[in-house]
Design an enzyme around this catalytic site. Structure first.
Site, PDB file in Angstrom:
ATOM      1  N   ASP A 216       6.595  -1.497 -13.846  1.00  0.00           N
ATOM      2  CA  ASP A 216       5.883  -0.497 -14.630  1.00  0.00           C
ATOM      3  C   ASP A 216       6.597  -0.380 -15.972  1.00  0.00           C
ATOM      4  O   ASP A 216       7.835  -0.318 -16.018  1.00  0.00           O
ATOM      5  CB  ASP A 216       5.874   0.856 -13.909  1.00  0.00           C
ATOM      6  CG  ASP A 216       4.932   1.842 -14.577  1.00  0.00           C
ATOM      7  OD1 ASP A 216       3.764   1.893 -14.175  1.00  0.00           O
ATOM      8  OD2 ASP A 216       5.378   2.537 -15.511  1.00  0.00           O
ATOM      9  N   ILE A 217       5.826  -0.366 -17.061  1.00  0.00           N
ATOM     10  CA  ILE A 217       6.418  -0.263 -18.403  1.00  0.00           C
ATOM     11  C   ILE A 217       6.870   1.180 -18.625  1.00  0.00           C
ATOM     12  O   ILE A 217       6.090   2.119 -18.465  1.00  0.00           O
ATOM     13  CB  ILE A 217       5.407  -0.679 -19.477  1.00  0.00           C
ATOM     14  CG1 ILE A 217       4.947  -2.122 -19.252  1.00  0.00           C
ATOM     15  CG2 ILE A 217       6.006  -0.528 -20.876  1.00  0.00           C
ATOM     16  CD1 ILE A 217       3.819  -2.560 -20.152  1.00  0.00           C
ATOM     17  N   GLU A 259      -0.508  -0.192 -16.994  1.00  0.00           N
ATOM     18  CA  GLU A 259       0.767  -0.753 -17.451  1.00  0.00           C
ATOM     19  C   GLU A 259       1.616  -1.274 -16.290  1.00  0.00           C
ATOM     20  O   GLU A 259       2.816  -1.469 -16.427  1.00  0.00           O
ATOM     21  CB  GLU A 259       1.550   0.297 -18.244  1.00  0.00           C
ATOM     22  CG  GLU A 259       2.027   1.484 -17.441  1.00  0.00           C
ATOM     23  CD  GLU A 259       1.035   2.636 -17.424  1.00  0.00           C
ATOM     24  OE1 GLU A 259       1.480   3.787 -17.267  1.00  0.00           O
ATOM     25  OE2 GLU A 259      -0.180   2.396 -17.551  1.00  0.00           O
TER      26      GLU A 259
END
Length: 357
Positions: A216-217, A259
């Site tokens: 996950d960003i 994301e």
């Protein structure tokens, strides 16, 4: 003329509704969002309208992830189906043409057979040279016509083979496109769902290890809020490029949604998977993000990673749930780190979930 004007006014009304929705919800006026709202305005796609209305009623807005999911579910698949239908129609048309030609060739073959039978009968009773000459000339003519028919059929079948081969490649390209995330070039959620199911079944059957990485960003929303969705897209592409440069061979990479990304590592034990995950994390962090329009340096992107390993008796959902819990543990414990299911942070995360439940 009146009809043209009416159609113009009708479509302009749809366009105004679409742009009005984009403006009121403060969304980016990109083609994808415009198409979603234009279709919404027409009312032709009732499932799309229903999910939009439900999401707005529940959340009061549509996030980028919502819009992307709506487009993938209710619009992009329709386009793919239309393209498949067109290719299928061309294949059917090609087969029909060939079958017509084969039918004509069969008719010519039957006629030629009749000519041979008749010539044999006439030759058996022919007495004069002129009679024999006429019979032979008739046979030569029939043979020439038969040869020409066979040559035409051969040429047409050769062309048809090439055409069907091209159409088959078109179908393969459509299939690949339907399983690819257009922004990052990685596999999409459909590709991930299919691939991990197969990988899990193979691993359980063979007893080989299998691990799952969920990425996950970090602070992705702030990139969008601060610099706009185009910069957010650039961040997604950066992570996708890092994954493509790092992950090779039989390993499966996909954009899981929004994301979030996923990597499936067949024949890979937990310790090796942790090394791979940290290598990816470092590769992403090593790239500096620059705003294309101004050249402004925006800093570096970091990711959080959760890692789970397939256990005997596991299914796909259990594997994903543990990786997801590890990912949340990484987020809760400072981000920009890798957490696996044997780490104490994961145990604390699962314990907190149990207490909340």
């Amino acid at each position: 003329m009146i009809k043209v004007l009416d159609e113009h006014e009708r479509t302009m009304a749809f366009a105004e509704v679409a742009l009005g929705q984009i403006k009121s919800l403060r969304q980016t006026a990109v083609p994808r969002n415009y198409e979603i709202w234009y279709v919404y305005a027409t009312g032709y796609n009732s499932p799309l309208n229903k999910i939009i209305n439900e999401t707005l009623a529940r959340n009061g807005k549509l996030t980028e992830a919502d819009l992307e999911q709506i487009y993938e579910t209710y619009l992009s698949q329709i386009k793919t189906t239309d393209r498949i239908d067109k290719v299928g129609s061309r294949v059917i048309g090609e087969i029909d043409d060939v079958m017509t030609l084969i039918g004509e060739a069969l008719g010519m073959a039957a006629s030629y057979d009749d000519n041979l039978t008749g010539a044999a009968r006439k030759l058996s009773v022919a007495q004069k040279p002129d009679q024999i000459k006429a019979i032979v000339e008739s046979l030569v003519k029939s043979t020439r016509e038969m040869r020409e028919t066979n040559k035409a059929l051969e040429d047409r079948l050769s062309l048809s083979k090439n055409e069907i081969s091209n159409l088959q490649q078109s179908l393969e390209a459509i299939r690949a496109e339907s399983l690819t995330d257009p922004l990052t070039g990685l596999g999409n959620r459909k590709y991930f769902d299919r691939s991990i199911e197969t990988a899990v079944q193979n691993a359980l059957a063979s007893g080989e290890p299998l691990t799952l990485l969920m990425f996950d960003i970090d602070h992705f929303k702030s990139f969008n809020d601060s610099y706009g969705h185009l910069t957010g897209d650039q961040v997604l592409r950066l992570v996708g490029m890092s994954l493509k440069q790092t992950i090779k061979g039989q390993d499966i990479t996909a954009r899981y949604g929004g994301e979030e990304f996923a990597v499936v590592l067949p024949n890979t034990a937990l310790r090796q998977a942790l090394t791979v995950a940290d290598h990816i994390r470092r590769a992403v962090m090593a790239k500096e993000l620059k705003k294309k329009s101004t050249g402004e340096i925006l800093g570096r992107v970091t990711i959080s990673v959760g890692v789970s390993m397939l256990k005997p008796g596991d299914d796909t959902d259990a594997l994903i749930e543990r990786a997801d819990a590890c990912l949340y543990a990484a987020k809760r414990n400072g981000r920009n780190r890798v957490i696996c299911e044997v780490d104490p942070e994961y145990a604390a995360e699962t314990q907190s979930q149990v207490q909340v439940a």
